[in-house]
Enzyme design. Structure first.
Site, mmCIF file in Angstrom:
data_model
loop_
_atom_site.group_PDB
_atom_site.id
_atom_site.type_symbol
_atom_site.label_atom_id
_atom_site.label_comp_id
_atom_site.label_asym_id
_atom_site.label_seq_id
_atom_site.Cartn_x
_atom_site.Cartn_y
_atom_site.Cartn_z
ATOM 1 N N ARG A 7 12.912 47.573 0.798
ATOM 2 C CA ARG A 7 13.492 46.437 1.453
ATOM 3 C C ARG A 7 15.269 46.516 1.890
ATOM 4 N NH1 ARG A 7 11.432 41.555 1.270
ATOM 5 N NH2 ARG A 7 12.638 40.852 0.037
ATOM 6 N N LYS A 39 23.041 54.111 21.329
ATOM 7 C CA LYS A 39 23.391 54.789 22.237
ATOM 8 C C LYS A 39 24.064 56.381 21.150
ATOM 9 C CE LYS A 39 21.978 51.138 23.677
ATOM 10 N NZ LYS A 39 22.689 49.531 23.815
ATOM 11 N N TYR A 44 28.034 42.441 26.638
ATOM 12 C CA TYR A 44 26.830 43.076 26.539
ATOM 13 C C TYR A 44 25.667 42.169 26.782
ATOM 14 C CZ TYR A 44 22.042 45.208 25.358
ATOM 15 O OH TYR A 44 20.683 45.890 25.170
ATOM 16 N N ASP A 71 32.410 45.020 18.692
ATOM 17 C CA ASP A 71 31.201 45.699 19.154
ATOM 18 C C ASP A 71 31.850 46.893 19.056
ATOM 19 O OD1 ASP A 71 29.401 47.288 20.258
ATOM 20 O OD2 ASP A 71 28.057 45.354 20.969
HETATM 21 C C1 PLP Z 1 22.418 48.100 23.295
HETATM 22 C C2 PLP Z 1 23.822 47.665 22.984
HETATM 23 C C3 PLP Z 1 24.111 46.577 22.150
HETATM 24 C C4 PLP Z 1 21.588 46.109 21.579
HETATM 25 O O1 PLP Z 1 21.738 46.976 21.227
HETATM 26 P P1 PLP Z 1 20.045 47.303 20.831
HETATM 27 O O2 PLP Z 1 20.259 49.209 19.699
HETATM 28 O O3 PLP Z 1 19.275 47.821 21.753
HETATM 29 O O4 PLP Z 1 19.493 45.851 19.825
HETATM 30 C C5 PLP Z 1 24.962 45.874 22.004
HETATM 31 N N1 PLP Z 1 25.645 46.362 22.155
HETATM 32 C C6 PLP Z 1 25.763 47.292 23.427
HETATM 33 C C7 PLP Z 1 27.871 47.393 23.531
HETATM 34 C C8 PLP Z 1 25.250 47.959 23.843
HETATM 35 O O5 PLP Z 1 25.287 48.928 24.288
#
Ligand code: PLP
Length: 394
Positions: A60, A211, A113, A186
């Site tokens: 962890r 992604k 998001y 982000d």
């Molecule tokens: C998908 C996404 C998230 C969240 O990520 P998860 O892996 O689904 O928790 C946050 N910000 C953006 C821009 C995203 O496309």
């Protein structure tokens, strides 16, 4: 920002992506000289006292496969420290919980998001009593007038989901620096291949590795990269001791594997997205195409300054009824209707039909048009992609 347009630096990025981390981490691989970092599933490591103390004690807190990925992530973003989380939302929520105290003040872009918006409104504001202020971050002055000396965090996403709006990272970083406030970006939509927020002055970069970084739609994960030692210590404590929301060794392996082909995939995603954007821009049932690579995008110049490419995400406004839009979805054979993005396969999402909880009606932030269609353009043959859209559109 021309980092990746420069031939020498392009080589550098791709070389890092393919495997510098493994080279660095090789001494930890048990002396077998693996070229690829092995998957260390062990939850615990035999205790060795004194000078032989192990780097890893309990998975962890730290794990060799995760450490190799975290090093690779930090290098990709040009940062000092990387942390791999169990999801993008785990990365974002841990950042916010670590840096913003109950009753604190957070200024966020209003185009973010859907999950981040819900986290901010329901948990950060609703549960922790944080004063969350949403502003249109396309104008840095809006950030400047919302922050004060007590602000704990500035948050932005660029390009944004799903409207592909940009915020000027350098200008916002200057505002953050003037006030000594951490600024988090982000960077999921651009990927580290096309945008380097830390180089532009941001303090924290987060990704949903689900992604583009993993890129194959078979792992949920997140990442935080920072240059700030204190931010890193706070986040590492929250993740490793308090919350335990780290990425599993198998998923670390998948993300590290995906990263090796990130440069090759991103070039292909962008090339295909540009062709799709131009096709849609010329179609008479499409009123608006949101893609930073198009000259018609109101922030095309800013995209050229702070990004070295425009990625594979775009959205467009369909001129017709929702019934016609459903017929369009049903007519597609290559674009799969589904949420998520950044994988090698093309996906299509209509937020008002498929994600009504994230559509315009309940949104505390930006209104999303009812007939907005979001495309994650994959790396299939570009002529097949264009033909699929052409034949499905009325
Ligand atoms: C998908 C996404 C998230 C969240 O990520 P998860 O892996 O689904 O928790 C946050 N910000 C953006 C821009 C995203 O496309």
């Amino acid at each position: 920002m021309t980092r990746h347009n420069d031939k020498a630096n392009e080589n550098r990025f791709s070389t890092i992506a393919v495997g510098t981390a493994e080279t660095e981490a090789r001494p930890h691989h048990g002396g077998t000289n693996d070229v690829v970092a092995p998957i260390h599933l062990s939850s615990t490591f035999e205790w060795a006292g004194g000078d032989d103390a192990n780097e890893h004690e309990y998975s962890r807190e730290s794990n060799p496969t995760r450490a190799a990925l975290e090093e690779q992530l930090a290098r990709l973003e040009g940062g000092e420290h990387g942390l791999a989380f169990s999801s993008g939302m785990a990365a974002i929520s841990t950042t916010m919980l670590s840096l913003v105290p109950p009753g604190g003040h957070l200024v966020s872009s209003d185009s973010i998001y859907g999950g981040t918006e819900k986290l901010l409104t329901k948990l950060v504001a609703g549960h922790l009593g944080v004063d969350v202020e949403f502003v249109d971050a396309r104008e840095p002055e809006n950030i400047a007038s919302a922050v004060d000396s007590d602000t704990d965090l500035i948050w932005a996403e660029t390009p944004t989901n799903p409207l592909m709006r940009l915020s000027d990272i350098r200008s916002i970083a200057d505002i953050a620096n003037d006030h000594g406030i951490p600024f988090g970006v982000d960077n999921t939509f651009a990927s580290p291949y096309f945008q380097a927020p830390l180089e532009l002055g941001a303090d924290i970069v987060v990704h949903s590795t689900t992604k583009y970084l993993n890129g194959h739609s078979d792992s949920i994960g997140g990442a935080v990269i920072t240059d700030d030692d204190a931010v890193f210590e706070n986040l590492a404590f929250a993740q490793r001791i308090g919350l335990g929301n780290m990425l599993s060794p198998f998923d670390c392996y998948l993300v590290a594997r995906g990263i090796k082909t990130l440069p090759a995939r991103m070039k292909h995603h962008q090339e295909n997205a540009m062709a799709v954007a131009r096709l849609l821009e010329g179609h008479d049932r499409v009123t608006h195409v949101h893609y930073p690579g198009l000259e018609s995008h109101p922030q095309h110049d800013l995209a050229g300054e702070q990004m070295s490419g425009y990625s594979g995400m775009l959205s467009f406004e369909f001129d017709g009824s929702l019934t016609e839009l459903e017929a369009f979805l049903n007519g597609l054979t290559i674009f799969t209707p589904g949420t998520s993005l950044g994988g090698v396969e093309s996906l299509v999402e209509v937020p008002s039909l498929m994600r009504p909880d994230q559509g315009s009606h309940e949104s505390a932030t930006t209104d999303i048009p009812e007939t907005l269609v979001r495309l994650s353009v994959g790396i299939e043959d570009v002529d097949d992609l264009c033909e699929d859209l052409r034949s499905a559109l009325p």
